[in-house]
Write a protein that holds these residues in place. Sequence first.
Motif, short mmCIF file in Angstrom:
data_model
loop_
_atom_site.label_atom_id
_atom_site.label_comp_id
_atom_site.label_asym_id
_atom_site.label_seq_id
_atom_site.Cartn_x
_atom_site.Cartn_y
_atom_site.Cartn_z
N SER A 1 4.03 19.88 -0.89
CA SER A 1 4.88 18.87 -0.22
C SER A 1 4.02 17.90 0.61
CB SER A 1 5.89 19.57 0.68
OG SER A 1 6.73 20.41 -0.09
N ALA A 2 4.54 16.64 0.70
CA ALA A 2 3.79 15.63 1.47
C ALA A 2 4.71 14.43 1.76
CB ALA A 2 2.57 15.14 0.71
N THR A 3 4.36 13.71 2.81
CA THR A 3 5.05 12.45 3.17
C THR A 3 4.25 11.28 2.62
OG1 THR A 3 6.02 13.38 5.17
CG2 THR A 3 5.85 10.97 5.04
N ILE A 4 4.93 10.42 1.92
CA ILE A 4 4.29 9.24 1.32
C ILE A 4 4.64 8.02 2.19
CG2 ILE A 4 4.00 7.84 -0.74
CD1 ILE A 4 3.19 10.82 -1.01
N ASN A 5 3.61 7.34 2.69
CA ASN A 5 3.81 6.16 3.54
C ASN A 5 3.66 4.87 2.73
OD1 ASN A 5 4.12 7.59 6.03
ND2 ASN A 5 1.92 8.04 5.97
N ILE A 6 4.53 3.94 3.03
CA ILE A 6 4.54 2.64 2.33
C ILE A 6 4.39 1.53 3.38
CG2 ILE A 6 5.84 1.07 0.84
CD1 ILE A 6 7.39 3.58 -0.11
N THR A 7 3.36 0.74 3.25
CA THR A 7 3.17 -0.43 4.12
C THR A 7 3.07 -1.69 3.27
OG1 THR A 7 0.76 -0.14 4.11
CG2 THR A 7 1.96 0.93 5.88
N THR A 8 3.48 -2.80 3.86
CA THR A 8 3.44 -4.07 3.11
C THR A 8 3.30 -5.25 4.06
OG1 THR A 8 4.62 -5.43 1.48
CG2 THR A 8 5.95 -4.35 3.14
N VAL B 1 9.56 -2.88 -6.30
CA VAL B 1 8.52 -2.12 -6.98
C VAL B 1 9.10 -0.74 -7.35
CG1 VAL B 1 7.52 -1.18 -4.86
CG2 VAL B 1 6.12 -1.35 -6.94
N ARG B 2 8.63 -0.16 -8.46
CA ARG B 2 9.11 1.15 -8.92
C ARG B 2 7.94 2.12 -8.89
NH1 ARG B 2 11.41 2.51 -14.99
NH2 ARG B 2 12.45 4.49 -14.48
N LEU B 3 8.14 3.24 -8.17
CA LEU B 3 7.13 4.30 -8.10
C LEU B 3 7.57 5.46 -8.99
CD1 LEU B 3 6.37 4.40 -4.25
CD2 LEU B 3 5.24 3.03 -6.04
N ARG B 4 6.61 5.97 -9.79
CA ARG B 4 6.89 7.15 -10.62
C ARG B 4 6.00 8.29 -10.13
NH1 ARG B 4 10.78 7.99 -14.15
NH2 ARG B 4 9.44 8.52 -15.91
N VAL B 5 6.63 9.44 -9.81
CA VAL B 5 5.92 10.63 -9.33
C VAL B 5 5.93 11.68 -10.46
CG1 VAL B 5 5.76 12.39 -7.53
CG2 VAL B 5 6.74 10.13 -7.00
N PHE B 6 4.72 12.06 -10.90
CA PHE B 6 4.60 13.03 -12.01
C PHE B 6 3.96 14.32 -11.49
CE2 PHE B 6 4.49 8.84 -14.01
CZ PHE B 6 5.40 8.99 -15.05
N ILE C 1 0.86 -1.20 0.00
CA ILE C 1 0.00 0.00 0.00
C ILE C 1 0.89 1.24 0.00
CG2 ILE C 1 -1.75 1.32 1.25
CD1 ILE C 1 -2.68 -1.32 2.47
N VAL C 2 0.67 2.13 -0.97
CA VAL C 2 1.37 3.42 -1.05
C VAL C 2 0.31 4.50 -0.86
CG1 VAL C 2 2.76 4.97 -2.48
CG2 VAL C 2 3.10 2.46 -2.62
N SER C 3 0.51 5.39 0.09
CA SER C 3 -0.53 6.39 0.41
C SER C 3 0.11 7.71 0.88
CB SER C 3 -1.47 5.85 1.50
OG SER C 3 -2.44 6.79 1.83
N PRO C 4 -0.39 8.82 0.32
CA PRO C 4 -1.40 8.95 -0.74
C PRO C 4 -0.78 8.75 -2.11
CG PRO C 4 -0.71 11.10 -0.04
CD PRO C 4 0.04 10.16 0.85
N MET C 5 -1.64 8.48 -3.10
CA MET C 5 -1.15 8.29 -4.46
C MET C 5 -1.23 9.57 -5.29
SD MET C 5 -0.13 5.14 -4.89
CE MET C 5 -0.26 4.72 -6.63
N LYS C 6 -1.83 10.67 -4.74
CA LYS C 6 -1.83 11.98 -5.42
C LYS C 6 -1.99 13.08 -4.35
CE LYS C 6 -6.77 11.75 -6.44
NZ LYS C 6 -7.80 11.82 -7.52
N GLY C 7 -1.56 14.28 -4.75
CA GLY C 7 -1.66 15.38 -3.80
C GLY C 7 -1.18 16.70 -4.39
N GLN C 8 -1.01 17.69 -3.53
CA GLN C 8 -0.57 19.03 -3.94
C GLN C 8 0.41 19.55 -2.92
OE1 GLN C 8 -3.79 21.76 -4.67
NE2 GLN C 8 -2.44 23.48 -5.04
#
Length: 358
Positions: free
Chosen positions: A33-40, A51-56, A24-31
């Motif tokens: 600056s933000a902290t992205i949490n990864i749980t598994t 896994v590869r995450l792309r941030v656009f 689980i990657v959260s959040p997957m979108k935003g506006q």
Amino acid sequence: MASFYIRANCRWTITMEGGWEGLIVSPMKGQNSATINITTTVNTNAAGRDVRLRVFSDGGLARTVNIHQNAGAVVLSLSEETISFGATAGNKEVTIICNTNWTVTGGADWLTINKNAGSGNGSINVSVTDNLTTSSRSATLAVDAQGTIHRLSVTQEGRQDFTVSPTQISAEAHANSVQFSVTGNAVWTVQSNRDWATLSDLTGTGSKTITVSQADNTSESDRAVEITVSSVSKTERVTIIQQAATLPVLSAMQVADVTTSGATVTFSFTSMFPVTEYGLCYSSVNATPAKDNSPNVSLSGSSTQGTPSMGITELASGTTYYVRAYAVSVVGTQYSNAFSFTTVSDWPGGGDNVTPNI
């Protein structure tokens, strides 16, 4: 849980290339600056995963974040650590619980497996050929998953076999015991086909000496008993011939002290079994007197030999008498050959020349 930080002053979205259930990657979108949490979930595989995450950004900028989860511990277990077979050919299945690739090595020329490698949970089929020897045999299979090794022990029983010796035995007529030997590794049973021959053992395993006890043979004929020794794979037989019994033997008949009305007869007897009755049968008219057709004198006893001296009285003077000695045992009645004597005449001088006729 892990995290990474996005520093931004625009809108952004995250896409995932790869991944696995439970990530689980959260959040997957935003506006901004933000902290992205990864749980598994726990990695139960013996290999790491990525896994590869792309941030656009909404302006077309892109950044990449690579996430790696370390390998889990190797899991390896067998449904059985030891399997056993009888002497005949057979096969058994063993289940393998594993979370990675595994191989199987080892074995023997009498043992085969249907596969020597696999991945994840699976099974192998272990087959053995007939063991034609009487010795058990064993082999070991090693299941290896990235250095974690479990061993499977395979054993096979030897062929059950035995011999008996001797197979022909002669026994005397008297109650006695004889023995034969069972030699081998089999589980066996023993049976006698005659109630006068009893066995020291009815079942057994391996080698043993069997005692056969026989009752008296009081018949005048040999008799036989067949002892059968059986296992699951074979039957052997032992034959015991018990010798015939014999009637008493009578000998040394002598006549003495012949008078006008009697005489004394001495004889000897020997017997295989005790003589329970002995005596004399006599007649002046029957040349072969017997107990059932002539007068007799008798005594009882319980000896296997003797030399009795018996008197015959109330005879007629000057008369020839035929006499037979007899002896009775459990085998039957035996008579001596007939012999004769003549009583003294009662006329004057008649006793001057008395000659027994033997």
